[in-house]
Motif scaffolding. Structure first.
Motif, PDB file in Angstrom:
ATOM      1  N   TYR A  77      -5.668   4.612  -1.108  1.00  0.00           N
ATOM      2  CA  TYR A  77      -4.471   3.839  -0.774  1.00  0.00           C
ATOM      3  C   TYR A  77      -3.841   4.305   0.537  1.00  0.00           C
ATOM      4  O   TYR A  77      -3.223   3.493   1.248  1.00  0.00           O
ATOM      5  CB  TYR A  77      -3.467   3.925  -1.919  1.00  0.00           C
ATOM      6  CG  TYR A  77      -3.976   3.316  -3.203  1.00  0.00           C
ATOM      7  CD1 TYR A  77      -4.799   2.188  -3.186  1.00  0.00           C
ATOM      8  CD2 TYR A  77      -3.655   3.865  -4.441  1.00  0.00           C
ATOM      9  CE1 TYR A  77      -5.283   1.635  -4.349  1.00  0.00           C
ATOM     10  CE2 TYR A  77      -4.122   3.311  -5.617  1.00  0.00           C
ATOM     11  CZ  TYR A  77      -4.945   2.192  -5.568  1.00  0.00           C
ATOM     12  OH  TYR A  77      -5.422   1.634  -6.736  1.00  0.00           O
ATOM     13  N   GLN A  78      -3.994   5.562   0.877  1.00  0.00           N
ATOM     14  CA  GLN A  78      -3.506   6.021   2.175  1.00  0.00           C
ATOM     15  C   GLN A  78      -4.313   5.394   3.310  1.00  0.00           C
ATOM     16  O   GLN A  78      -3.753   5.013   4.338  1.00  0.00           O
ATOM     17  CB  GLN A  78      -3.569   7.548   2.252  1.00  0.00           C
ATOM     18  CG  GLN A  78      -2.500   8.246   1.419  1.00  0.00           C
ATOM     19  CD  GLN A  78      -2.753   9.728   1.275  1.00  0.00           C
ATOM     20  OE1 GLN A  78      -3.759  10.260   1.758  1.00  0.00           O
ATOM     21  NE2 GLN A  78      -1.856  10.426   0.590  1.00  0.00           N
ATOM     22  N   PHE A  97       0.825  -1.202   0.000  1.00  0.00           N
ATOM     23  CA  PHE A  97       0.000   0.000   0.000  1.00  0.00           C
ATOM     24  C   PHE A  97       0.865   1.260   0.000  1.00  0.00           C
ATOM     25  O   PHE A  97       0.496   2.272  -0.604  1.00  0.00           O
ATOM     26  CB  PHE A  97      -0.941  -0.004   1.207  1.00  0.00           C
ATOM     27  CG  PHE A  97      -2.236  -0.715   0.958  1.00  0.00           C
ATOM     28  CD1 PHE A  97      -3.231  -0.129   0.188  1.00  0.00           C
ATOM     29  CD2 PHE A  97      -2.465  -1.979   1.475  1.00  0.00           C
ATOM     30  CE1 PHE A  97      -4.429  -0.783  -0.050  1.00  0.00           C
ATOM     31  CE2 PHE A  97      -3.654  -2.645   1.250  1.00  0.00           C
ATOM     32  CZ  PHE A  97      -4.646  -2.051   0.478  1.00  0.00           C
ATOM     33  N   GLY A  98       1.998   1.226   0.690  1.00  0.00           N
ATOM     34  CA  GLY A  98       2.911   2.353   0.636  1.00  0.00           C
ATOM     35  C   GLY A  98       3.446   2.582  -0.769  1.00  0.00           C
ATOM     36  O   GLY A  98       3.593   3.727  -1.215  1.00  0.00           O
ATOM     37  N   ILE A  99       3.718   1.497  -1.490  1.00  0.00           N
ATOM     38  CA  ILE A  99       4.176   1.606  -2.880  1.00  0.00           C
ATOM     39  C   ILE A  99       3.067   2.182  -3.759  1.00  0.00           C
ATOM     40  O   ILE A  99       3.326   3.009  -4.650  1.00  0.00           O
ATOM     41  CB  ILE A  99       4.643   0.235  -3.381  1.00  0.00           C
ATOM     42  CG1 ILE A  99       5.946  -0.162  -2.676  1.00  0.00           C
ATOM     43  CG2 ILE A  99       4.833   0.239  -4.893  1.00  0.00           C
ATOM     44  CD1 ILE A  99       6.413  -1.569  -2.994  1.00  0.00           C
ATOM     45  N   TYR A 100       1.810   1.754  -3.531  1.00  0.00           N
ATOM     46  CA  TYR A 100       0.703   2.334  -4.292  1.00  0.00           C
ATOM     47  C   TYR A 100       0.669   3.855  -4.105  1.00  0.00           C
ATOM     48  O   TYR A 100       0.497   4.609  -5.073  1.00  0.00           O
ATOM     49  CB  TYR A 100      -0.638   1.758  -3.827  1.00  0.00           C
ATOM     50  CG  TYR A 100      -0.793   0.261  -3.928  1.00  0.00           C
ATOM     51  CD1 TYR A 100      -0.008  -0.492  -4.795  1.00  0.00           C
ATOM     52  CD2 TYR A 100      -1.733  -0.421  -3.155  1.00  0.00           C
ATOM     53  CE1 TYR A 100      -0.155  -1.866  -4.878  1.00  0.00           C
ATOM     54  CE2 TYR A 100      -1.898  -1.785  -3.235  1.00  0.00           C
ATOM     55  CZ  TYR A 100      -1.103  -2.511  -4.084  1.00  0.00           C
ATOM     56  OH  TYR A 100      -1.253  -3.867  -4.158  1.00  0.00           O
ATOM     57  N   CYS A 101       0.797   4.296  -2.848  1.00  0.00           N
ATOM     58  CA  CYS A 101       0.727   5.731  -2.549  1.00  0.00           C
ATOM     59  C   CYS A 101       1.828   6.493  -3.281  1.00  0.00           C
ATOM     60  O   CYS A 101       1.579   7.547  -3.888  1.00  0.00           O
ATOM     61  CB  CYS A 101       0.842   5.960  -1.043  1.00  0.00           C
ATOM     62  SG  CYS A 101      -0.556   5.358  -0.072  1.00  0.00           S
ATOM     63  N   MET A 102       3.048   5.986  -3.220  1.00  0.00           N
ATOM     64  CA  MET A 102       4.159   6.688  -3.860  1.00  0.00           C
ATOM     65  C   MET A 102       4.045   6.675  -5.378  1.00  0.00           C
ATOM     66  O   MET A 102       4.411   7.644  -6.043  1.00  0.00           O
ATOM     67  CB  MET A 102       5.478   6.055  -3.427  1.00  0.00           C
ATOM     68  CG  MET A 102       5.806   6.231  -1.946  1.00  0.00           C
ATOM     69  SD  MET A 102       5.876   7.951  -1.444  1.00  0.00           S
ATOM     70  CE  MET A 102       7.228   8.541  -2.437  1.00  0.00           C
ATOM     71  N   SER A 103       3.535   5.594  -5.936  1.00  0.00           N
ATOM     72  CA  SER A 103       3.380   5.523  -7.389  1.00  0.00           C
ATOM     73  C   SER A 103       2.352   6.536  -7.881  1.00  0.00           C
ATOM     74  O   SER A 103       2.575   7.236  -8.876  1.00  0.00           O
ATOM     75  CB  SER A 103       2.975   4.110  -7.804  1.00  0.00           C
ATOM     76  OG  SER A 103       3.958   3.166  -7.424  1.00  0.00           O
ATOM     77  N   ILE A 104       1.201   6.613  -7.204  1.00  0.00           N
ATOM     78  CA  ILE A 104       0.185   7.596  -7.578  1.00  0.00           C
ATOM     79  C   ILE A 104       0.716   9.012  -7.389  1.00  0.00           C
ATOM     80  O   ILE A 104       0.468   9.916  -8.200  1.00  0.00           O
ATOM     81  CB  ILE A 104      -1.094   7.378  -6.757  1.00  0.00           C
ATOM     82  CG1 ILE A 104      -1.722   6.019  -7.095  1.00  0.00           C
ATOM     83  CG2 ILE A 104      -2.093   8.499  -6.997  1.00  0.00           C
ATOM     84  CD1 ILE A 104      -2.157   5.877  -8.528  1.00  0.00           C
ATOM     85  N   LEU A 105       1.481   9.212  -6.324  1.00  0.00           N
ATOM     86  CA  LEU A 105       2.041  10.532  -6.035  1.00  0.00           C
ATOM     87  C   LEU A 105       2.972  11.009  -7.135  1.00  0.00           C
ATOM     88  O   LEU A 105       3.073  12.202  -7.416  1.00  0.00           O
ATOM     89  CB  LEU A 105       2.795  10.472  -4.705  1.00  0.00           C
ATOM     90  CG  LEU A 105       3.147  11.799  -4.040  1.00  0.00           C
ATOM     91  CD1 LEU A 105       1.913  12.525  -3.582  1.00  0.00           C
ATOM     92  CD2 LEU A 105       4.089  11.562  -2.885  1.00  0.00           C
ATOM     93  N   SER A 106       3.656  10.086  -7.788  1.00  0.00           N
ATOM     94  CA  SER A 106       4.646  10.452  -8.801  1.00  0.00           C
ATOM     95  C   SER A 106       4.022  10.803 -10.139  1.00  0.00           C
ATOM     96  O   SER A 106       4.726  11.240 -11.046  1.00  0.00           O
ATOM     97  CB  SER A 106       5.640   9.300  -8.994  1.00  0.00           C
ATOM     98  OG  SER A 106       5.011   8.173  -9.593  1.00  0.00           O
ATOM     99  N   LEU A 107       2.699  10.615 -10.290  1.00  0.00           N
ATOM    100  CA  LEU A 107       2.025  10.881 -11.561  1.00  0.00           C
ATOM    101  C   LEU A 107       1.405  12.270 -11.564  1.00  0.00           C
ATOM    102  O   LEU A 107       0.978  12.783 -10.523  1.00  0.00           O
ATOM    103  CB  LEU A 107       0.932   9.839 -11.806  1.00  0.00           C
ATOM    104  CG  LEU A 107       1.378   8.403 -12.093  1.00  0.00           C
ATOM    105  CD1 LEU A 107       0.155   7.504 -12.202  1.00  0.00           C
ATOM    106  CD2 LEU A 107       2.199   8.337 -13.370  1.00  0.00           C
ATOM    107  N   GLU A 108       1.326  12.860 -12.742  1.00  0.00           N
ATOM    108  CA  GLU A 108       0.559  14.084 -12.918  1.00  0.00           C
ATOM    109  C   GLU A 108      -0.928  13.738 -12.901  1.00  0.00           C
ATOM    110  O   GLU A 108      -1.336  12.592 -13.127  1.00  0.00           O
ATOM    111  CB  GLU A 108       0.933  14.763 -14.234  1.00  0.00           C
ATOM    112  CG  GLU A 108       2.378  15.224 -14.314  1.00  0.00           C
ATOM    113  CD  GLU A 108       2.675  16.367 -13.366  1.00  0.00           C
ATOM    114  OE1 GLU A 108       1.720  17.085 -12.986  1.00  0.00           O
ATOM    115  OE2 GLU A 108       3.851  16.533 -12.993  1.00  0.00           O
ATOM    116  N   VAL A 109      -1.738  14.738 -12.629  1.00  0.00           N
ATOM    117  CA  VAL A 109      -3.178  14.513 -12.512  1.00  0.00           C
ATOM    118  C   VAL A 109      -3.752  13.924 -13.797  1.00  0.00           C
ATOM    119  O   VAL A 109      -4.534  12.961 -13.764  1.00  0.00           O
ATOM    120  CB  VAL A 109      -3.884  15.838 -12.151  1.00  0.00           C
ATOM    121  CG1 VAL A 109      -5.394  15.650 -12.127  1.00  0.00           C
ATOM    122  CG2 VAL A 109      -3.387  16.361 -10.820  1.00  0.00           C
ATOM    123  N   VAL A 110      -3.359  14.468 -14.934  1.00  0.00           N
ATOM    124  CA  VAL A 110      -3.885  14.000 -16.221  1.00  0.00           C
ATOM    125  C   VAL A 110      -3.446  12.565 -16.499  1.00  0.00           C
ATOM    126  O   VAL A 110      -4.245  11.720 -16.931  1.00  0.00           O
ATOM    127  CB  VAL A 110      -3.434  14.934 -17.356  1.00  0.00           C
ATOM    128  CG1 VAL A 110      -3.906  14.413 -18.702  1.00  0.00           C
ATOM    129  CG2 VAL A 110      -3.947  16.344 -17.121  1.00  0.00           C
TER     130      VAL A 110
END
Length: 732
Positions: free
Chosen positions: A277-278, A247-260
């Motif tokens: 995911y948080q 779940f921590g990896i999910y959070c960081m992966s989503i965080l690294s993406l732009e909104v679009v």
């Protein structure tokens, strides 16, 4: 006569059949006191001391089995520890990878048929990077040693003082209380339903490897990838610590993406996925009992969670949560090499990387929270991680891999740690933050020559040891080159400014033109990073930091000396950086909830007003720089929106995301509390903006920067990671 005497053989046979008298041993009390016993019952000594006399014959005497070389090897290890404590280089008898296991075997007696441990010699380079070892003692262990029976082979017995028993007793006496941080759960949460679909799990894992892992390196890809693939096939039976890490990896992966990009890949808004995911990471950490867990995966998951919530929480709250993580890491021994050498090479290396990541992240958050406490000090001795690839480590290996003199996958992390290690031992930094600790670094940083700089040695080492091997066309190498050079420029600026505050330090020691040159170098490096297409997948790490100190230094210099040899170049450099930083502004302009932008605009416009005033005396025609034109336009929009707020209901649509203000870059390491925290990728829901409603919209414009005591500010530089929409960037 012959008939009266029995045969000799008969006498011998009868004598051999007679029972041998049992040997009378000294009583137990005399044996313990090592005094002569009269071997009677009760004996004279026991009668005299009025003690119960227990004959030794009543107890079975165990055969002593000693390892004949034990005493010699224990003495040798003691001498090796003394050499390490005094930072003396030597070739150890056995390497660090096996020393921990070997020492644990020495704590118990060896049976006569037990094979002695195999001792391997390590190369001299294995201790070349060793720092002073600070091996603390446990009071219960000292007490156990004091009451140890000298006649017993082992230093443990049933009645010994055992620290583990006390820990188990406390665990049984008190209920589980991890809900102190994440709240209580009335019903169990089935977090298997919060996982994404397997195809999305693999996509998130790939995004993590591409966008996040190169900047952190706190997980081992070859060993973790198989676990993730296996877990994705059965989401209901995942090991708790692994599930928290996922779940921590999910959070960081989503965080690294732009909104679009996030919506295009996963079909959902970025803010919704982060919230989901948080929450899953919170529940997984609760399942791990993270407040008492000693597993590295659990602590790594907590680090990822804290990074992902940075943009939606206050630095003060996050700093408190980081205190929990730091204390957990210290309990696990991540900060102490004497504890790390007992682990396997892979585990020890991952723990070193995790400790450095926590320390650097904690330092940055402490700066934002205006906290004077920081873990970036010389009071611990965790080494810098090895410059090696993940493929160089295997779970079953016993020897440490070689520290390569080339570019590896961990280049960014290694250089970041080197820079952070310099800061925590820099005299000018400790003189500003913790003067009492300067005595701890006398052997690390010798006094520079008169007029010299501590930063000179850092720059030479970084350039020759790391940057000279970099390929500027490689994205990770490009990031490393320019973030490292920006940090070195920031160090030079802080070193010069550290000479200002003391009344005993003459003002002539500070070189104004040199400090402006350092600030301009910071902005130029930052602009290169922001404008390069090589950093697109790492752009998320820039959103937390803004080169605020560089703008302050340049603007104040231009305000006092509007016409100088550096003036035209300075306005051009600031304009380039401003355009790179504000390239993601929306067409409607800066939203209302960007109070720090007003501070930024204030001192920039003050510097240009001084330039305009000087031109009126000379009759010179001026063309406003691009940064001034853009700031004036944005300020006009802010004034217009302020008027609309006063006359009607707020336009919530214009405030969603608060992406009208840039996130700071990895260059900003000042403790001013004036940190920019709004950006395109911040993903503040409209409802969360109320947390900033108590910020005055006019007060930031009422102070005079000329009256600020810049020398009194805490210029504590730190190799600190970003959070929220950031990763773990190099310090600046």
């Amino acid at each position: 006569m012959s008939t009266d005497m029995p045969p000799l053989s008969t006498e011998k046979g009868n004598a051999s059949q007679l029972p041998r008298p049992q040997r009378v041993l000294a009583c137990l009390l005399c044996q313990q006191r090592k005094v002569k016993c009269d071997r009677k019952y009760p004996c004279f000594n026991c009668i005299k001391s009025r003690a119960q006399c227990v004959p030794a014959t009543q107890l079975s005497r165990q055969r002593k089995r000693r390892f004949p070389e034990r005493e010699l090897l224990e003495r040798l290890r003691k001498y090796e520890d003394l050499l390490r404590q005094n930072n003396i280089k030597f070739e150890p008898l056995h390497n660090e990878a096996t020393s921990g296991k070997f020492s644990s075997k020495l704590e118990r007696p060896y049976d006569s048929d037990e094979e002695p441990p195999k001792i391997t010699r390590a190369s001299p380079s294995s201790d070349a990077n060793s720092d002073r070892v600070y091996d603390s003692k446990n009071i219960l262990d000292v007490m156990r040693q004091e009451f140890r029976d000298p006649d017993k082979d082992s230093d443990s017995s049933d009645d010994d003082v055992n620290a583990g028993e006390f820990k188990d007793a406390w665990d049984q006496a008190a209920p589980y209380t991890d809900q102190l941080l994440f709240g209580s759960r009335n019903t169990a949460v089935d977090i298997s339903t919060l996982h994404p679909e397997p195809v999305h799990i693999f996509r998130l894992w790939q995004l993590y490897l591409e966008n996040v892992d190169p900047l952190l390196k706190v997980t081992h890809t070859p060993s973790l990838q198989g676990q993730v693939i296996e877990a994705a096939t059965d989401l209901s039976n995942i090991r708790p610590t692994l599930e928290a890490l996922m779940f921590g990896i999910y959070c960081m992966s989503i965080l690294s993406l732009e909104v679009v990009d996030c919506h295009a890949i996963f079909g959902s808004p970025k803010a919704d996925l982060l919230t989901r995911y948080q929450f899953g990471c919170q529940q997984a950490l609760l399942n791990c009992k993270f407040l008492g867990c000693n597993e590295r995966d659990c602590l790594t998951a907590l680090l990822f969670y804290m990074m992902s919530v940075r943009s939606s929480t206050t630095p003060q709250a996050l700093s408190s949560l980081l205190g929990v993580a730091i204390r957990t890491a210290q309990r696990m021994g991540l900060d102490n090499e004497s504890a790390l050498i007992k682990c396997t090479p892979l585990e020890a290396e991952l723990r070193r990387r995790l400790w450095w990541s926590l320390v650097l992240f904690d330092t940055r958050i402490s700066e934002l929270a205006d906290s004077k406490t920081s873990t970036l000090t010389p009071t611990w001795n965790c080494r810098i991680p090895l410059n090696a690839n993940d493929s160089d480590f295997r779970q079953e290996m016993k020897e440490h891999p070689q520290d390569l003199e080339s570019c590896t996958e961990a280049l960014f992390v290694i250089v970041r740690s080197e820079l952070g290690n310099f800061i925590r031992h820099a005299r000018y930094h400790l003189d500003l933050t913790s003067p009492a600790l300067i005595s701890l670094v006398k052997d690390v940083h010798p006094s520079p020559v008169i007029g010299g700089s501590e930063v000179d040695g850092l720059e030479s080492m970084i350039e020759s040891k790391y940057l000279s091997f970099c390929d500027p066309e490689n994205p990770l190498h490009f990031m490393t080159i320019w973030t490292a050079r920006a940090f070195i420029a920031k160090c030079r600026l802080a070193e010069q400014l550290s000479k200002v505050p003391s009344a005993s330090t003459p003002q002539a020691d500070v070189q104004p033109d040199f400090t402006v040159s350092c600030a301009l170098s910071m902005l130029e490096c930052d602009t290169k990073l922001l404008n390069s297409p090589l950093t697109n997948r790492f752009i998320w790490m820039f959103y937390l930091y803004f080169p605020f100190t560089a703008y302050i230094q340049i603007s104040q210099k231009l305000k006092r000396r509007p016409i100088s040899s550096q003036a035209e170049h300075a306005w051009e450099v600031m304009s380039d950086n401003y355009e790179a930083r504000f390239s993601f502004l929306r067409q409607e302009g800066i939203p209302m909830m960007a109070p720090f932008f007003k501070i930024f605009a204030r001192f920039v416009l003050q510097a240009w007003e001084a330039r305009e005033a000087s031109s009126r005396h000379t009759g010179e025609l001026l063309t406003a720089p691009r940064i001034v034109v853009s700031i004036r336009h944005s300020m006009a929009q802010i004034a217009q929106k302020t008027e609309s707020f006063a006359t009607g209901p707020p336009d919530t649509g214009a405030m969603v995301g608060v992406d009208g203000f840039p996130m700071p870059t990895a260059m900003d390491f000042d403790n001013h509390g004036l940190s920019f925290c709004f950006g395109e990728d911040s993903n503040y829901p409209a409802g969360e903006l109320g947390a900033y409603s108590n910020i005055s919209m006019t007060a930031p414009l009422d102070f005079d920067l000329d009256q600020l005591d810049w020398s009194a500010m805490d210029w504590s530089l730190g190799n600190t990671p970003g959070s929220g929409s950031t990763g773990l960037p190099l310090p600046r």
